[in-house]
Design a protein around this motif. Structure first.
Motif, PDB file in Angstrom:
ATOM      1  N   UNK A 155      14.791  12.486  -9.530  1.00  0.00           N
ATOM      2  CA  UNK A 155      13.538  12.128 -10.159  1.00  0.00           C
ATOM      3  C   UNK A 155      13.743  11.636 -11.591  1.00  0.00           C
ATOM      4  N   UNK A 156      14.638  12.311 -12.312  1.00  0.00           N
ATOM      5  CA  UNK A 156      14.854  11.936 -13.702  1.00  0.00           C
ATOM      6  C   UNK A 156      15.483  10.559 -13.819  1.00  0.00           C
ATOM      7  N   UNK A 157      16.337  10.204 -12.853  1.00  0.00           N
ATOM      8  CA  UNK A 157      16.942   8.872 -12.854  1.00  0.00           C
ATOM      9  C   UNK A 157      15.864   7.798 -12.686  1.00  0.00           C
ATOM     10  N   UNK A 173       0.851  -1.193   0.000  1.00  0.00           N
ATOM     11  CA  UNK A 173       0.000   0.000   0.000  1.00  0.00           C
ATOM     12  C   UNK A 173       0.883   1.238   0.000  1.00  0.00           C
ATOM     13  N   UNK A 174       0.783   2.030  -1.034  1.00  0.00           N
ATOM     14  CA  UNK A 174       1.606   3.225  -1.165  1.00  0.00           C
ATOM     15  C   UNK A 174       1.569   3.716  -2.602  1.00  0.00           C
ATOM     16  N   UNK A 175       2.285   4.782  -2.862  1.00  0.00           N
ATOM     17  CA  UNK A 175       2.300   5.333  -4.210  1.00  0.00           C
ATOM     18  C   UNK A 175       3.167   4.478  -5.122  1.00  0.00           C
ATOM     19  N   UNK A 176       3.000   4.694  -6.429  1.00  0.00           N
ATOM     20  CA  UNK A 176       3.844   4.009  -7.408  1.00  0.00           C
ATOM     21  C   UNK A 176       5.307   4.351  -7.155  1.00  0.00           C
ATOM     22  N   UNK A 177       5.574   5.629  -6.848  1.00  0.00           N
ATOM     23  CA  UNK A 177       6.954   6.060  -6.569  1.00  0.00           C
ATOM     24  C   UNK A 177       7.540   5.297  -5.378  1.00  0.00           C
ATOM     25  N   UNK A 178       6.762   5.174  -4.308  1.00  0.00           N
ATOM     26  CA  UNK A 178       7.253   4.454  -3.121  1.00  0.00           C
ATOM     27  C   UNK A 178       7.596   3.003  -3.463  1.00  0.00           C
ATOM     28  N   UNK A 179       6.774   2.368  -4.273  1.00  0.00           N
ATOM     29  CA  UNK A 179       7.022   0.979  -4.644  1.00  0.00           C
ATOM     30  C   UNK A 179       8.258   0.832  -5.506  1.00  0.00           C
ATOM     31  N   UNK A 180       8.482   1.772  -6.424  1.00  0.00           N
ATOM     32  CA  UNK A 180       9.649   1.683  -7.301  1.00  0.00           C
ATOM     33  C   UNK A 180      10.949   1.919  -6.536  1.00  0.00           C
ATOM     34  N   UNK A 206      14.173  -3.453  -8.985  1.00  0.00           N
ATOM     35  CA  UNK A 206      15.530  -4.008  -8.936  1.00  0.00           C
ATOM     36  C   UNK A 206      16.489  -3.171  -9.767  1.00  0.00           C
ATOM     37  N   UNK A 207      16.028  -2.658 -10.898  1.00  0.00           N
ATOM     38  CA  UNK A 207      16.862  -1.838 -11.782  1.00  0.00           C
ATOM     39  C   UNK A 207      17.332  -0.583 -11.050  1.00  0.00           C
TER      40      UNK A 207
END
Length: 648
Positions: free
Chosen positions: A509-511, A490-497, A556-557
């Motif tokens: 952010x751009x990375x 549960x969280x934002x897409x950003x948090x998961x990535x 992972x990337x």
């Protein structure tokens, strides 16, 4: 022999219960000064309350003596006549009982009720009860803090325990059972202790205080009142003995129901697809019925305590009133004394009944405590050594990725060896593909490499450093994993990535966006309502299984690991996406040692080394072309997936 076995089992149960109570008390005594103040507050509150009836008895005597003084005037006595003269007069007329009652009181002929004294006594009683209320508030506040702190400590220890438990515990224990112990049982402990702990101390002190005050009024009546207590205690003991196994069974059945519901909810699509709703409902009904039976018996036996204690309490009260009334008529006890004594009888019998009721509630709490303590006592992972080595210590923290398995032995079950003597080597930057039939031990190699399981022989080294001499955190911080089973929280897409980054680590952010584009995640994220700020739930129903898999690959990337593990990383994506992901994986694998577990052999053609595993042993190894030329196990697997025409 059966009798001895039964005796031993009973002894073990009693010993286990004592051990559970001892551990629970240890949690509650974590703050001794709070316990001391709470006990003193409880004693003070009880002292105030038990003094009240005695003082109220004096008020009753003031009223009764005033009424008798006025009544004697109506009977012909002159105001001011001495009490002794009135007693002598009554005795001469054969009214001996009335004479003894007058003699035992402070009666003044012609003097009515002393309202001033009566008012003073009432104000004193009100003050006593107000003080008792304030002191009880202090006691309840401290009791709440003690219980809250104890439960907080339990929850924290459970969370720490989850991090120290080996993977095999979660392999053999249903998830619903773990959740039941860590949530339902903890909530039961908290609710029960909050409800009974303060009342338990107060009831004990009330019985002691009432007993002392009753002795000061009439030792004989005290003996009569308390002679019923052993009978009540015996009946309560029989009920509690019947109740304890039912509460234990109740919480076990609760865990089983939770496990079943969790499994059916997680796999509801499979259940519906195969038409097993009826079977799932039958199994739920069976487990729910078992829970119902255990809960019903526990509730039924515990409910017997209240009417039993009420019956004996009322019986004691009636006997005391009858015998006490005779004593008042005989003049050996004042009416106010009898009133105070009957109040003390209630003050004693009511807490005794409460103690019996609380005993059944405590049985439920102890059953939950035992389940929680059993969880906390589970065998943990082998602890890290005190002075560990460090990976990449000579290269500034960067791991080259030279991995070796030297004569490794391992088995999940000692009776069934899985890996007997495994030796493989992965040189820095190589991609090692691991293939083989289901159950051959492919994922086991990864589990051993990550120290999810401990090897039983040989050793595993990374850049020459034995992984058993490295902390698990240090070891796993150099790995990036993409598993077949996707996991998003549960969280934002950003948090998961960004979940794969070390704590406190950030990237531009751009990375992140570049990484998302490289793994073909950016294109579908931009279609979400809030893009990278879209909040996902655990099910992530707005994403397909393939999109979820791509997000774990991107995770992972972005973590930029030294060693990469891909366990069927592309199993949930379509053929076109697989080719795109494969290109991203090729970029990700550059300069890193990579272990790829694959069933789709088309994804590992360019691997530097392919290991064919069967029954925990490497039966073949080489490149794709070399293994095809040999025409062995790998060639058989490959040809089973591709026809000659497709290969051409």
């Amino acid at each position: 022999m059966a009798r001895n076995l039964s005796t031993n089992t009973g002894s073990q149960a009693v010993g286990g219960r004592r051990h559970t109570v001892g551990r629970l008390v240890h949690y509650l005594l974590a703050s001794p000064w709070r316990v001391i103040v709470m006990v003193l507050a409880g004693m003070t509150a009880v002292a105030m309350i038990v003094i009240g009836p005695k003082v109220m008895g004096e008020a009753t005597n003031v009223l009764f003596e005033g009424l008798l003084g006025s009544m004697l005037v109506k009977m012909g006595a002159k105001p001011g006549t001495s009490k002794q003269a009135v007693v002598t007069y009554l005795q001469s007329r054969g009214q001996d009982k009335f004479a003894r009652m007058i003699d035992s009181m402070n009666v003044q002929v012609g003097v009515g009720i002393d309202w001033g004294r009566f008012g003073t006594i009432l104000m004193f009683v009100i003050g006593i009860y107000l003080i008792s209320i304030l002191v009880r508030l202090v006691q309840n506040f401290l009791m709440t803090r003690l219980v809250s702190d104890a439960v907080y400590t339990m929850r924290r220890q459970i969370e720490d325990k989850l991090d120290r438990l080996p993977l095999q515990y979660f392999d053999r224990t249903p998830r619903g059972e773990v959740m039941s112990r860590t949530t339902n049982d903890i909530d039961n402990i908290s609710g029960t202790l909050q409800q009974i702990l303060g009342e338990l101390l107060f009831s004990v002190f009330s019985i002691i205080g009432a007993f002392i005050m009753m002795l000061t009024i009439s030792p004989l009546l005290t003996l009569i009142a308390f002679i019923i207590i052993p009978v009540m205690a015996l009946c309560a003991g029989v009920i509690l003995k019947k109740t304890q196994p039912q509460f234990t069974r109740q919480w076990i059945r609760t865990g089983q129901v939770n496990s079943h519901v969790e499994e059916m909810f997680s796999g509801h699509m499979v259940v519906r697809a195969f038409g097993h709703q009826g079977k799932a409902e039958e199994e739920f009904e069976e487990r729910n019925q078992e829970l119902y039976q255990a809960s019903f018996k526990a509730s039924f036996f515990s409910a017997l305590v209240t009417p039993m204690s009420t019956f004996f309490g009322n019986l004691s009260f009636v006997i005391v009133v009858i015998i006490g009334g005779v004593h008042v008529l005989n003049g050996s006890m004042s009416l106010g004394g009898l009133q105070a004594f009957t109040q003390y009888t209630r003050q004693a019998s009511q807490p005794i009944g409460q103690l019996a009721s609380m005993g059944t509630m405590l049985q439920s709490s102890l059953a939950s405590c035992r389940r929680v303590f059993d969880f906390l006592d589970e065998a943990e992972e082998v602890p890290d050594i005190e002075h560990p080595d460090h990976l990449g210590q000579e290269t500034g923290g960067k791991v080259e990725g030279h991995v070796r398995f030297d004569h490794v032995r391992f088995s999940y079950d000692p009776a069934e060896p899985l890996i007997k003597d495994l030796s493989i080597e992965a040189k820095p930057g190589q991609t090692i593909a691991i293939v083989g039939p289901t159950g051959a031990g492919k994922t086991t190699l990864v589990n051993l490499l990550m120290r999810f399981y401990e090897i039983q022989g040989g050793r595993i080294t990374i850049d020459g450093v034995d992984t058993s001499r490295v902390t698990r955190h240090d070891l796993r911080s150099h790995f990036g994993m993409v598993l077949q089973d996707t996991w998003l929280f549960d969280g934002t897409v950003r948090d998961n990535l960004l979940y794969g980054l070390d704590e406190g680590q950030t990237i531009p952010e751009q990375t992140m966006i570049d990484g998302a584009k490289a793994t073909h995640v950016d294109e579908f994220i931009r279609k979400l309502p809030q893009g990278y700020d879209t909040v996902l739930n655990e099910d992530s129903s707005e994403l397909s299984q393939g999109e979820r898999q791509l997000m774990t690959i991107c995770r992972a990337f972005l973590s930029d690991p030294d060693i990469l593990i891909l366990d069927e990383a592309t199993s949930s994506v379509d053929t076109r996406t697989e080719l795109l992901v494969q290109q991203a994986m090729n970029t990700l694998r550059k300069g890193r040692t990579s272990f790829v577990i694959a069933h789709r052999l088309s994804t590992i053609r360019d691997a530097d080394l392919i290991l064919v595993v069967n029954h925990g042993s490497v039966v073949e190894q080489g490149t794709h072309d070399q293994l095809l030329e040999r025409g062995g196990a790998y060639a058989s697997l490959y040809n089973s997936q591709f026809t000659k025409g497709e290969e051409d």
